[in-house]
Design a protein around this motif. Structure first.
Motif, PDB file in Angstrom:
ATOM      1  N   LEU A  26     -18.614  31.695  -1.910  1.00  0.00           N
ATOM      2  CA  LEU A  26     -19.769  30.920  -2.345  1.00  0.00           C
ATOM      3  C   LEU A  26     -19.961  31.057  -3.848  1.00  0.00           C
ATOM      4  N   VAL A  27     -20.473  30.005  -4.454  1.00  0.00           N
ATOM      5  CA  VAL A  27     -20.701  29.995  -5.895  1.00  0.00           C
ATOM      6  C   VAL A  27     -22.145  29.616  -6.180  1.00  0.00           C
ATOM      7  N   GLY A  28     -22.858  30.506  -6.861  1.00  0.00           N
ATOM      8  CA  GLY A  28     -24.205  30.203  -7.337  1.00  0.00           C
ATOM      9  C   GLY A  28     -24.136  29.868  -8.805  1.00  0.00           C
ATOM     10  N   PRO A  29     -24.777  28.792  -9.256  1.00  0.00           N
ATOM     11  CA  PRO A  29     -24.589  28.343 -10.643  1.00  0.00           C
ATOM     12  C   PRO A  29     -25.265  29.206 -11.705  1.00  0.00           C
ATOM     13  N   ASP A  30     -26.281  30.010 -11.323  1.00  0.00           N
ATOM     14  CA  ASP A  30     -26.986  30.786 -12.347  1.00  0.00           C
ATOM     15  C   ASP A  30     -27.663  31.998 -11.714  1.00  0.00           C
ATOM     16  N   SER A  31     -28.201  32.857 -12.560  1.00  0.00           N
ATOM     17  CA  SER A  31     -28.811  34.111 -12.093  1.00  0.00           C
ATOM     18  C   SER A  31     -30.013  33.852 -11.195  1.00  0.00           C
ATOM     19  N   GLU A  32     -30.728  32.738 -11.421  1.00  0.00           N
ATOM     20  CA  GLU A  32     -31.891  32.421 -10.584  1.00  0.00           C
ATOM     21  C   GLU A  32     -31.492  32.195  -9.130  1.00  0.00           C
ATOM     22  N   SER A  33     -30.253  31.806  -8.904  1.00  0.00           N
ATOM     23  CA  SER A  33     -29.801  31.494  -7.546  1.00  0.00           C
ATOM     24  C   SER A  33     -29.283  32.721  -6.802  1.00  0.00           C
TER      25      SER A  33
ATOM     26  N   GLY B   3     -21.427  35.668   6.103  1.00  0.00           N
ATOM     27  CA  GLY B   3     -20.315  36.609   6.079  1.00  0.00           C
ATOM     28  C   GLY B   3     -19.281  36.337   5.014  1.00  0.00           C
ATOM     29  N   HIS B   4     -19.694  35.652   3.924  1.00  0.00           N
ATOM     30  CA  HIS B   4     -18.747  35.326   2.864  1.00  0.00           C
ATOM     31  C   HIS B   4     -19.084  36.074   1.567  1.00  0.00           C
ATOM     32  N   ALA B   5     -18.064  36.251   0.739  1.00  0.00           N
ATOM     33  CA  ALA B   5     -18.267  36.792  -0.602  1.00  0.00           C
ATOM     34  C   ALA B   5     -18.866  35.694  -1.487  1.00  0.00           C
ATOM     35  N   TYR B   6     -19.447  36.106  -2.617  1.00  0.00           N
ATOM     36  CA  TYR B   6     -20.036  35.113  -3.521  1.00  0.00           C
ATOM     37  C   TYR B   6     -19.902  35.561  -4.966  1.00  0.00           C
ATOM     38  N   VAL B   7     -19.960  34.593  -5.870  1.00  0.00           N
ATOM     39  CA  VAL B   7     -20.002  34.868  -7.309  1.00  0.00           C
ATOM     40  C   VAL B   7     -21.175  34.102  -7.902  1.00  0.00           C
ATOM     41  N   ILE B   8     -21.698  34.609  -9.009  1.00  0.00           N
ATOM     42  CA  ILE B   8     -22.832  33.974  -9.682  1.00  0.00           C
ATOM     43  C   ILE B   8     -22.435  33.631 -11.109  1.00  0.00           C
ATOM     44  N   GLY B   9     -22.685  32.401 -11.501  1.00  0.00           N
ATOM     45  CA  GLY B   9     -22.356  31.956 -12.845  1.00  0.00           C
ATOM     46  C   GLY B   9     -23.481  32.188 -13.832  1.00  0.00           C
ATOM     47  N   GLN B  10     -23.213  31.898 -15.077  1.00  0.00           N
ATOM     48  CA  GLN B  10     -24.214  31.920 -16.141  1.00  0.00           C
ATOM     49  C   GLN B  10     -24.412  30.493 -16.624  1.00  0.00           C
ATOM     50  N   LYS B  11     -25.661  30.024 -16.590  1.00  0.00           N
ATOM     51  CA  LYS B  11     -25.936  28.636 -16.962  1.00  0.00           C
ATOM     52  C   LYS B  11     -26.634  28.578 -18.308  1.00  0.00           C
TER      53      LYS B  11
ATOM     54  N   LEU C 268     -18.295  31.082 -15.284  1.00  0.00           N
ATOM     55  CA  LEU C 268     -18.110  31.891 -14.084  1.00  0.00           C
ATOM     56  C   LEU C 268     -17.384  33.197 -14.423  1.00  0.00           C
ATOM     57  N   PRO C 269     -17.623  34.241 -13.631  1.00  0.00           N
ATOM     58  CA  PRO C 269     -16.874  35.489 -13.824  1.00  0.00           C
ATOM     59  C   PRO C 269     -15.425  35.307 -13.362  1.00  0.00           C
ATOM     60  N   ASP C 270     -14.606  36.320 -13.575  1.00  0.00           N
ATOM     61  CA  ASP C 270     -13.210  36.254 -13.151  1.00  0.00           C
ATOM     62  C   ASP C 270     -13.119  36.022 -11.633  1.00  0.00           C
ATOM     63  N   LEU C 271     -12.273  35.073 -11.234  1.00  0.00           N
ATOM     64  CA  LEU C 271     -12.164  34.704  -9.819  1.00  0.00           C
ATOM     65  C   LEU C 271     -10.841  35.165  -9.202  1.00  0.00           C
TER      66      LEU C 271
ATOM     67  N   LEU D  44     -21.627  19.466 -11.700  1.00  0.00           N
ATOM     68  CA  LEU D  44     -20.463  18.958 -12.428  1.00  0.00           C
ATOM     69  C   LEU D  44     -19.873  20.038 -13.335  1.00  0.00           C
ATOM     70  N   SER D  45     -20.740  20.789 -14.003  1.00  0.00           N
ATOM     71  CA  SER D  45     -20.263  21.867 -14.871  1.00  0.00           C
ATOM     72  C   SER D  45     -19.628  22.989 -14.060  1.00  0.00           C
ATOM     73  N   CYS D  46     -20.175  23.245 -12.870  1.00  0.00           N
ATOM     74  CA  CYS D  46     -19.623  24.260 -11.971  1.00  0.00           C
ATOM     75  C   CYS D  46     -18.219  23.859 -11.515  1.00  0.00           C
ATOM     76  N   ILE D  47     -18.052  22.600 -11.175  1.00  0.00           N
ATOM     77  CA  ILE D  47     -16.737  22.094 -10.759  1.00  0.00           C
ATOM     78  C   ILE D  47     -15.730  22.285 -11.899  1.00  0.00           C
ATOM     79  N   GLU D  48     -16.156  21.936 -13.099  1.00  0.00           N
ATOM     80  CA  GLU D  48     -15.278  22.074 -14.270  1.00  0.00           C
ATOM     81  C   GLU D  48     -14.879  23.538 -14.479  1.00  0.00           C
ATOM     82  N   ALA D  49     -15.845  24.449 -14.331  1.00  0.00           N
ATOM     83  CA  ALA D  49     -15.554  25.877 -14.510  1.00  0.00           C
ATOM     84  C   ALA D  49     -14.595  26.385 -13.435  1.00  0.00           C
ATOM     85  N   LEU D  50     -14.751  25.916 -12.202  1.00  0.00           N
ATOM     86  CA  LEU D  50     -13.864  26.332 -11.112  1.00  0.00           C
ATOM     87  C   LEU D  50     -12.438  25.819 -11.341  1.00  0.00           C
ATOM     88  N   LYS D  51     -12.321  24.615 -11.871  1.00  0.00           N
ATOM     89  CA  LYS D  51     -10.991  24.052 -12.114  1.00  0.00           C
ATOM     90  C   LYS D  51     -10.239  24.837 -13.184  1.00  0.00           C
TER      91      LYS D  51
END
Length: 300
Positions: A163-170, A182-190, A202-205, A227-234
């Protein structure tokens, strides 16, 4: 308990499901616009001494507010025992402070006005930022329902994803979903420069190589965060990217842009009617509605 009847302002699929959950009929009315733009309304169902439940998603509220008030007040005028509002998406929560001298605190104005027309309010994941609860601005009994468990249940059992959360608020929200699914997750910085100028880092994946990423958000409005999250994942060569949200507003047709940007699946609840609706929120709304009606009847 007195009989109940449910009315839809603009949420027919959700109302059909809620009608079954609550075992109550769907009320009928006729509405149209006169040539000058004024509204005509006629309630066709008998509502005297009936608990009336009006379901209205309040995205794009300016065009919906007067028709909603006409419906609510006409039901009361025709003798409804109570008129409650189920607003799966509740608008006018953004402006909760006077940021610049002279600004309207529209969240308070809207809440005070709407409270004058309803006996109770049920909503899903309103944007409570500086307010601790809706009681600070709404003067009627209200229930806030959490949509996160529905997304968690949708995710549960799906293998090989994170799972990916776009920012610390999430983070608190995402962590609760991940705990259930039951999944792992990462949190981005917006970093947001404006409504349509957003950068997500995003942190190292490395630990999630070869897995499907599922971006999770409560509301997709302009869609630029996603859209920015998608770009960061790519940038990390994530090959399959999905997105799930409670409320899908999709301003300016951004849902099309999200798919074109590389989403393999876009999932929302039916809080706002949209082709992406794959999760029914009726099951989590029924109990709060019945609780509000029981209190109106003086039952514990």
């Amino acid at each position: 308990m007195s009989k109940s009847m449910i009315f839809s302002l603009n949420s027919e699929p959700l109302v059909a499901s809620l009608s079954k959950q609550l075992d109550c009929p769907i009320g009928a009315y006729n509405s149209r616009d006169f040539p000058d733009g004024e509204s005509y309304l006629r309630i066709q169902s008998k509502v005297k001494n009936c608990h009336c439940i009006v379901v209205a998603d309040l995205s794009h509220p300016n065009e919906k507010y007067l028709p909603l008030i006409f419906l609510l007040d006409t039901l009361k005028d025709l003798g409804a025992k109570s008129v409650g509002l189920v607003a799966p998406y509740l608008s006018y929560m953004r402006q909760d402070k006077r940021f610049i001298d002279g600004e309207a605190i529209t969240s308070k104005v809207f809440a005070q006005s709407l409270s004058n027309h309803i006996d109770y309010l049920v909503t899903v994941d309103p944007h409570l930022h500086r307010y601790h609860s809706l009681d600070e601005i709404y003067s009627v009994p209200n229930v806030v329902v959490q949509g996160a468990p529905l997304l968690a249940n949708w995710l549960k059992g799906q293998p090989n994803l994170f799972l990916v959360g776009p920012d610390s608020e999430s983070e608190q929200w995402i962590s609760s979903i991940a705990k259930v699914s039951g999944h792992a997750y990462v949190i981005g910085q917006k970093n947001r420069q404006g409504d349509r100028d957003v950068e997500v880092r995003l942190p190292d994946l490395g630990a999630h190589e070869g897995q499907t990423a599922v971006i999770i958000d409560d509301v997709i409005s302009s869609g630029h965060t996603i859209l920015s999250c998608i770009e960061a994942l790519k940038k990390y060569n994530v090959e399959e990217i999905k997105c799930a949200a409670v409320h899908g507003i999709f301003a300016d047709g951004v849902d099309v842009r999200l798919i074109a940007a590389g989403l393999s699946e876009l999932i929302t609840t039916n809080s706002i009617t949209h082709p992406s609706n794959a999760v029914d929120i009726a099951p989590i709304l029924a109990e709060p509605i019945l609780s509000c009606l029981a209190k109106l009847e003086g039952k514990p």
